[in-house]
Design an enzyme around this catalytic site. Sequence first.
Site, PDB file in Angstrom:
ATOM      1  N   ASP A 135       5.732   4.950   4.948  1.00 59.80           N
ATOM      2  CA  ASP A 135       6.712   3.904   5.843  1.00 59.80           C
ATOM      3  C   ASP A 135       6.635   2.856   4.844  1.00 59.80           C
ATOM      4  OD1 ASP A 135       3.983   3.559   6.604  1.00 59.80           O
ATOM      5  OD2 ASP A 135       4.749   2.401   8.150  1.00 59.80           O
ATOM      6  N   HIS A 136       5.930   2.666   3.775  1.00 63.26           N
ATOM      7  CA  HIS A 136       6.223   1.591   2.809  1.00 63.26           C
ATOM      8  C   HIS A 136       6.594   1.806   1.539  1.00 63.26           C
ATOM      9  CE1 HIS A 136       3.698  -1.442   5.550  1.00 63.26           C
ATOM     10  NE2 HIS A 136       3.614  -0.151   6.230  1.00 63.26           N
TER      11      HIS A 136
ATOM     12  N   HIS B 126       1.197   4.006   2.019  1.00 66.74           N
ATOM     13  CA  HIS B 126       1.663   4.792   3.242  1.00 66.74           C
ATOM     14  C   HIS B 126       3.162   4.867   2.980  1.00 66.74           C
ATOM     15  CE1 HIS B 126      -2.406   4.146   6.052  1.00 66.74           C
ATOM     16  NE2 HIS B 126      -2.011   5.439   5.227  1.00 66.74           N
TER      17      HIS B 126
ATOM     18  N   HIS C 194      -7.479  -2.115   5.597  1.00 67.07           N
ATOM     19  CA  HIS C 194      -6.764  -1.033   6.028  1.00 67.07           C
ATOM     20  C   HIS C 194      -7.118   0.253   5.931  1.00 67.07           C
ATOM     21  CE1 HIS C 194      -2.981   0.470   7.811  1.00 67.07           C
ATOM     22  NE2 HIS C 194      -2.561   1.078   6.768  1.00 67.07           N
TER      23      HIS C 194
ATOM     24  N   HIS D 219       6.415  -5.322  11.974  1.00 61.66           N
ATOM     25  CA  HIS D 219       5.820  -4.084  11.857  1.00 61.66           C
ATOM     26  C   HIS D 219       5.096  -3.691  13.263  1.00 61.66           C
ATOM     27  CE1 HIS D 219       2.495  -1.141  10.462  1.00 61.66           C
ATOM     28  NE2 HIS D 219       3.367  -1.046   9.126  1.00 61.66           N
TER      29      HIS D 219
ATOM     30  N   HIS E 223       1.038  -1.193   0.085  1.00 57.71           N
ATOM     31  CA  HIS E 223       0.047   0.078   0.046  1.00 57.71           C
ATOM     32  C   HIS E 223       0.914   1.268   0.198  1.00 57.71           C
ATOM     33  CE1 HIS E 223       0.927  -0.502   4.311  1.00 57.71           C
ATOM     34  NE2 HIS E 223       0.291   0.669   4.637  1.00 57.71           N
TER      35      HIS E 223
ATOM     36  N   ASP F 133      -0.438  -3.707   5.514  1.00 52.26           N
ATOM     37  CA  ASP F 133      -1.052  -3.536   6.829  1.00 52.26           C
ATOM     38  C   ASP F 133      -2.583  -3.895   6.774  1.00 52.26           C
ATOM     39  OD1 ASP F 133       1.480  -2.291   7.196  1.00 52.26           O
ATOM     40  OD2 ASP F 133       0.630  -0.255   7.464  1.00 52.26           O
TER      41      ASP F 133
HETATM   42 ZN   LIG Z   1      -0.140   1.539   6.662  1.00 54.50          ZN
END
Ligand SMILES: [Zn+2]
Lengths: 311, 311
Positions: free
Chosen positions: A66-67, A64, A139, A268, A62, A210
């Site tokens: 942090d990914h 976000h 998510h 995570h 996804h 996530d």
């Molecule tokens: Zn996330």
Amino acid sequence: MQITFLGTSSGVPTRARNVSSIALNLPQRAEVWLFDCGEATQHQLLRCDVKISQIRRIFVTHLHGDHIFGLMGLLATYGMAGSPDRIDIYGPKGLDEYLRACQKYSYTHFNYPIKVHTIEPGVVHQEADFTVTCIPLKHKVPAYGYRVSETDKSGRFNLEKAKELGIPSGPIYGKLKNGEVVTLADGRVINGRDLCGETEIGRKFVYCTDTVFCENSIELAADADVLIHESTFAHEDAEMAFDRLHSTSTMAAQVALGAGAKELILTHFSPRYAPGNPIVLDDLLQAARAIFPQTKMAYDLMTHEIARRIN
Amino acid sequence: MQITFLGTSSGVPTRARNVSSIALNLPQRAEVWLFDCGEATQHQLLRCDVKISQIRRIFVTHLHGDHIFGLMGLLATYGMAGSPDRIDIYGPKGLDEYLRACQKYSYTHFNYPIKVHTIEPGVVHQEADFTVTCIPLKHKVPAYGYRVSETDKSGRFNLEKAKELGIPSGPIYGKLKNGEVVTLADGRVINGRDLCGETEIGRKFVYCTDTVFCENSIELAADADVLIHESTFAHEDAEMAFDRLHSTSTMAAQVALGAGAKELILTHFSPRYAPGNPIVLDDLLQAARAIFPQTKMAYDLMTHEIARRIN
Ligand SMILES: [Zn+2]
Ligand SMILES: [Zn+2]
């Protein structure tokens, strides 16, 4: 098949844990597939045996930050490392536009082909040895779990035995190798399976992040050799998990149990469980093990060999 | 005023050096200004005394990835660190659009105000104690050098001496404090400067990257206490420097010399000069020192105090 955890923290990096990324090493082809690419993933690669030049595919769960915030830097550095080949990137809608915008404003021109594939549930990549599928998770933003399934391999064909039985060479051998039942010209009925060794069951790697607990994770992780599942929160903080659509370690364990996975690796983690806090990561691990004993906890640069099972 | 080098490599990170970023600590206000923000700048902050929550302004020289790919992650983490205040970001045209695109595709919503200022040559920020100016450099894409000038402070007013001289209190004191010449009611002429200590000359910090040698750098660095100048290449590789519009260490030294800077700190080194190569970083340093002896070489997490000079 070897997994290297490049980042095991959720949201923000800590001194001990970087944000999300996992490398899957396919030794047959000296090729690496990356799953997610948080900021400083390329820096983590400098600290382990995975070479950036080996990366061939990147699967993004996804969008976000942090990914994905490590993607551009990694792709730029890849272009400078030796003779760049080609990279295929898979991810949800918006990933292509994100990368295009970043390239445009940062004046980045990659000197090798990059193809971004916008994924839909189902098969996202297939080749002779591997099939990669994805399924939507639950998510705050569109997120997908990935499953890499190695193709089952029929056992070695026993050529010596076939010759002993006086089976004439020719196309019949091909049928027998495939395990088919063949009637010879002399009337004998030969079952190809009797001439083949045991089938090698392909390995199954599943990555769910996530997400809060969801049935799709169980479906994706069915019979997995290893399920890597996010475990942002402790069971005591389940309310936060439901609210933010993340998992507790016990949700991850329930998915592993429901899926009949062989092994669960948690990752995570929220930085709130760092040593010295009322709840620490070992508590998350123990709670998960109470439900699914074959549970491990990932740490940065941890490697894990997915062993082949022989049925 | 203290500088912390957060990254001193050009283009790509190495095990020892991250990509560009410098923190300028303004102790008077427990405030930090960042110059450039390459990938993993927030990770470097975890390894030194500069707190992410202290960052108040970020000055970006140009939009190449090794100078901006750490911005989004740092801004996201800043929002989670304590009670976020506000961040002002300064940089060339396109920076605002870059950040907006990243926010859009990564579903990032900052929980504090961020203001992006598109810079033009001249003053980009001014307050009582500091003035920040910028000037165009000579690089493949629009790039700007920055100069932070601390305001000169007139010396302490000697109140005791003024009273001894029988100067009546009132608005006259304000004029004398400003160093003005005042005629008293009794006819005496008093020079304010005689009642004030030595003027404290403000410190001047100058940051020039990325650029090939150019006159603008000399203008920007005039009389600087510290000039931080990129030094991607060795003098032997000057052709590459001219071709790619980067500097050799000797070009940096020529700028420092021409500008009458007090001190030069080299940074932004090509990884090609890592130990074991035919030319190493110490060669770059020695070549620069032959032209400008007060030259230092930055390393990651190095701190440098800019001392106040008293005239
Ligand atoms: Zn996330
Ligand atoms: Zn540049």
